[in-house]
Scaffold this active site. Structure first.
Site, PDB file in Angstrom:
ATOM      1  N   HIS A 436       0.784  -1.261  -0.176  1.00  0.00           N
ATOM      2  CA  HIS A 436       0.117  -0.114   0.200  1.00  0.00           C
ATOM      3  C   HIS A 436       0.704   1.230   0.284  1.00  0.00           C
ATOM      4  O   HIS A 436       2.053   1.055   0.285  1.00  0.00           O
ATOM      5  CB  HIS A 436      -0.997  -0.012   1.353  1.00  0.00           C
ATOM      6  N   SER A 438       1.368   5.152   1.257  1.00  0.00           N
ATOM      7  CA  SER A 438       1.303   6.378   2.149  1.00  0.00           C
ATOM      8  C   SER A 438       2.566   7.154   2.293  1.00  0.00           C
ATOM      9  O   SER A 438       2.829   7.772   1.117  1.00  0.00           O
ATOM     10  CB  SER A 438       1.104   5.691   3.585  1.00  0.00           C
ATOM     11  N   HIS A 578      11.127  -6.226  34.335  1.00  0.00           N
ATOM     12  CA  HIS A 578      10.507  -5.139  33.565  1.00  0.00           C
ATOM     13  C   HIS A 578      11.664  -4.793  32.433  1.00  0.00           C
ATOM     14  O   HIS A 578      12.647  -4.765  32.825  1.00  0.00           O
ATOM     15  CB  HIS A 578      10.005  -3.997  34.456  1.00  0.00           C
ATOM     16  N   SER A 580      13.222  -2.008  30.003  1.00  0.00           N
ATOM     17  CA  SER A 580      13.172  -0.416  29.748  1.00  0.00           C
ATOM     18  C   SER A 580      14.831  -0.321  29.354  1.00  0.00           C
ATOM     19  O   SER A 580      15.360  -1.145  28.663  1.00  0.00           O
ATOM     20  CB  SER A 580      12.885   0.189  31.017  1.00  0.00           C
TER      21      SER A 580
END
Length: 895
Positions: A436, A438, A578, A580
């Protein structure tokens, strides 16, 4: 507008409502008018007003409502009660999305009773969601103006010709594939706009529109037009550009009132001489006269696939189901394989300067190209289309990678990219495949390693530093998730320079991310190398700090006491759940969050210089540039043959994507009409790997009286990119919060100016030349020289808009290389000599200036012409002669 008022036959009724008309606090009811399209809740106001003051509302003759309103359906049921209605506007487009595009209204049909509005002469349903024309419209007996542009119409009803009083019809920007034969029954139609549809042919009956003065069929798929159009004796303007025409009838040239025939950007190879020689015909962008495969359209030796080479200034091309290869003037390549498009498809393109409010660079990204926009947005291809985008290669791509990034309308994402280098030009290109269209751009990012983490666990290494690894134990997740790892090495010298602490060290900066919002079920084991110069033998654990940063890099927290740090001879190992940013530091400082933040900010800043150079052959032409520190010397060396000027400014620090302004002071000014001029200052956006450059003409606002003028150009900070940490942006608020640098500029007393010496000019000698005529006004040779002086680097665009071919422009540039003055003179006077007999040549010059974005020059030409006309009329009155008996010589003398 006055034209619309005339079409409606309403005279002065299209003005404001009568003075003294009652006004309501919650509406725009004024006399016979009700304008509610400017209110977000316009339909609600209308319903309230109809309920409270029905007697006045039913007398309304002019009504405007927005079709973006959620109460539109209820309101439509009341409209048939407004029996006196003459003009009804139900337009969308009042609301805009977050990217500034107009949102279409919700209107898909109209109540049948609308057909009973016997007084209705004007109906505007633009920017809506109509897929078929409501049948009730065909029953409006007085309708003269109908606008349904920007909808989804695929066909018009067979009995469309029953609108016998229609004089103006616009259906631009729809999906019309054909027209009904009854279109020829609109015998009083004057203006027909069917541009930007999907029309493949016109019915012969279109030749029956005998009163039509303007017909716009541009941007369709027409391969031919019927001979019957030669019957349109009233036609003044016929727009056929951007179609697939291979031939046109020679009889069009004989239309008695035709003043413009636009055939640009078609497939015309042979044009009848009558048309080709007509002054009102525009043919640029056609392969006329080509018998062999040409640069504009030839056959590739590989598979016979058509190749299209587009010239500078073209903004579209057509792809068929057979596929093609396309090369843009800027070096971008496309490959459309056979079958990628199901039928002929017009592709529009443009390259845009990256706006930091829209192009969101991630941390440590470097922009390498302009933004490429391809339309229609979101069009789905049957096979992947390949794109090759050239980019400005940084001096080093070590430990970085190049990717093409695309915008979906809501967010940017990276495409699978392959980097190639052209063997001949040594230029770098980024290659990707898409289904597509864009927006696309090329960036350099930190190398990204990624893997899938299954329930049984896995191991992830960094390809930048293999000693960095992440271990996922069994049972770490219930569902497979994707994890990405990026590493930014930081040298000991950089840390020491920024912190001013000799013993301060830091490991590579590690960024971990995942596609899940859920933390891991079991701890993930991370191994980081110890900072440079630190080993297990000399390690002082009290000096080691593990920092954690959020994904935006806004804060850095010391988490050393919250994790269990294990050490080997070369590595530090710890566990987290976690993901990060993680950074291992070795320092004597007790609190280092602020230090880490300072270092992180500095790693994203650039040391830059400002340059202001004056062209040697025309010191009033000034080149302004913002250059990263490491590029200053090679840039100056490259420009020294053509420019001279002051030394670069002292170094300053700027962020990627930061805005700044250049302001001229002390007797020097610039053209205030420039689109990038804000309050008398030129706006820049700094990107480290783009040319932050502007070339402009500066002038003295006062008479120099033969003396040199000394002034300066000063640089100031502007807007701050949104992603910059608050502490760093605090000192940069406001356009004048921080002055950056000042460089001196000197305008010397120039050699005789253009137009002051009627003899040979810069090696050029032209015979006496005047454009125009006595009645409409002349442009003398001196006037043309004055105009040429103001063109500057825009001369190529102006030349193309004047009708010169790309090859002519290239030849002029080559023949006069290194001398801008000669290039401008050669282009302008060559065109003037070729068109001196054209009575419309001055108007063409004005239009070309407007189309080139030089409204300032267009206004100057208008002023000169008007002055000439005034002097001509004064002389006629003075000597008492009729206009027919005046001579051109007298008019020339008066100029």
């Amino acid at each position: 507008t006055q034209k619309m008022a005339e079409l409606l036959g309403l005279g002065d009724e299209c003005g404001e409502g009568a003075s003294g008309a009652p006004a309501l606090a919650d509406s725009c009811l004024a006399g016979n008018r009700l304008n509610l399209d400017v209110y977000p809740d316009g339909c609600h106001r209308f319903l309230q007003l109809f309920k409270g003051r029905r007697g006045e509302v039913v007398q309304v003759e002019f009504l405007r409502l927005s079709s973006n309103d959620h109460l539109l359906g209820t309101t439509l049921g009341i409209l048939p009660h407004l029996k006196h209605l003459k003009s009804l506007v139900l337009k969308g487009g009042h609301a805009r999305d977050e990217f500034g595009s107009c949102q279409h209204g919700s209107l898909t049909s109209l109540p049948p009773d609308i057909g009973n509005l016997r007084c209705l002469t004007h109906l505007d349903l633009s920017f809506n969601s109509l897929s078929t024309l409501p049948s009730c419209i065909l029953h409006l007996p007085s309708l003269r103006v109908l606008l349904v542009s920007h909808n989804n119409l695929v066909a018009l009803p067979e009995d469309f010709g029953s609108l016998s009083k229609l004089t103006f019809f616009s259906a631009m920007k729809n999906q019309l594939k054909d027209l009904p034969q009854s279109i020829g029954e609109l015998t009083v139609l004057q203006d027909l706009d069917l541009s930007e549809n999907a029309l493949e042919f016109l019915p012969e009956e279109a030749g029956n529109l005998h009163n039509c003065t303007e017909l716009d069929l541009s941007g369709n798929r027409l391969s031919s037009i019927p001979d019957s159009l030669a019957n349109l004796k009233s036609l003044r303007r016929l727009h056929l550009h951007s179609n697939l025409l291979v031939t046109v009838p020679a009889s069009l040239a004989s239309l008695p009132n035709l003043s413009r025939l636009d055939l640009q950007n078609n497939c015309l190879r042979a044009v009848p001489p009558e048309i080709q020689t007509s002054p009102f015909v525009h043919l640029r962008g056609n392969p006329i006269g080509e018998t062999e495969p040409s640069p504009q359209a030839d056959e590739s030796s590989a598979g016979g696939l058509q190749r299209l080479f587009l010239a500078s200034g073209e903004d579209s091309f057509t792809v068929t189901s057979e596929g093609c290869k396309v090369v843009l003037a800027c070096g971008i390549h496309f490959y459309f394989p056979p079958g990628a498009a199901s039928g002929p498809l017009r592709i529009y393109f443009q390259t845009l300067a990256p706006d930091p409010q829209w192009v969101k660079l991630r941390h440590h990204d470097v922009l390498l190209s302009r933004v490429l926009e391809l339309q229609p947005h979101g069009v789905k291809f049957q096979q992947e289309v390949q794109i090759w985008m050239p980019y400005a290669s940084p001096q080093t791509l070590h430990q970085r990678e190049v990717v093409v990034r695309t915008f979906s309308g809501q967010s940017w994402s990276d495409l699978r990219t392959r980097v190639e280098q052209k063997r001949k030009s040594k230029k770098h290109v980024a290659h990707c495949s898409v289904l597509h269209f864009s927006w696309f751009l090329v960036v350099s990012r930190l190398v990204q390693n990624e893997c899938k983490v299954p329930t049984e666990g896995t191991l992830l290494f960094s390809s930048v530093d293999p000693s960095i690894k992440v271990t996922f134990p069994p049972g770490v997740t219930e569902e497979t998730r994707s994890v990405k790892l990026q590493v930014l090495p930081v040298s000991a010298e950089e840390i020491e320079e920024i912190t001013a602490e000799a013993g301060c060290r830091a490991s590579p900066l590690l960024c971990l991310s995942q596609d899940s919002l859920v933390d891991f079920l079991r701890p993930v084991r991370i191994q980081l190398p110890l900072p440079p110069g630190v080993t297990g033998l000399n390690l002082d654990r009290s000096r080691l700090r593990l920092l954690h940063g959020d994904l935006e890099g806004q804060t850095w927290d010391d988490i050393t006491s919250q994790v269990v740090l294990e050490f080997t001879h070369l590595y530090a190992v710890f566990e987290v759940t976690h993901f990060s940013w993680y950074w291992l530091w070795y320092t004597t400082k007790t609190y280092i969050g602020g230090i880490a933040k300072k270092v992180y900010e500095r790693l994203r800043m650039y040391q830059v210089n400002f340059i202001a150079l004056q062209r040697k052959k025309d010191p009033e032409q000034v080149l302004l540039q913002c250059v990263p520190k490491h590029k200053v010397d090679p840039v100056l060396k490259k420009l020294q043959d053509r420019y001279r000027g002051p030394e670069p400014s002292d170094m300053v620090e700027m962020f990627e994507g930061e805005q700044f302004f250049a302001a001229f002071e002390r007797g020097i000014s610039i053209d205030m009409d420039r689109p990038d001029c804000v309050d008398g200052r030129l706006s820049f956006i700094f990107y480290s790997h783009l040319k932050n450059m502007k070339e402009i003409y500066v002038t003295s606002p006062v008479d120099r009286k033969g003396q040199a003028v000394k002034g300066q150009v000063s640089f100031y900070r502007g807007a701050v990119p949104e992603s910059i940490p608050e502490d760093a942006s605090r000192r940069r608020k406001g356009p004048d919060s921080l002055w950056l640098a000042t460089l001196p500029i000197k305008l010397p007393r120039l050699k005789p100016r253009w137009g002051e010496n009627p003899g040979p000019l810069n090696g050029f000698s032209f015979p006496p030349l005047n454009l125009g005529n006595a009645e409409t006004g002349y442009l003398t040779q001196a006037n043309l020289l004055s105009i040429a002086r103001r063109m500057g680097a825009d001369w190529q665009t102006i030349g193309l808009n004047l009708g010169l071919t790309y090859q002519q422009i290239e030849r002029i540039g080559y023949n006069n290389r290194e001398d801008l003055d000669k290039q401008i003179l050669d282009m302008l006077f060559s065109w003037a000599q070729q068109n001196s007999e054209d009575p419309d040549c001055v108007s063409k010059l004005i239009r070309a200036m407007k189309e080139s974005g030089r409204q300032d020059i267009a206004d100057e030409v208008k002023t000169i012409i008007e002055l000439g006309r005034q002097k001509y009329r004064e002389s006629i009155r003075r000597v008492g002669l009729e206009q027919e008996s005046s001579t051109e010589d007298s008019a020339i003398a008066m100029m």
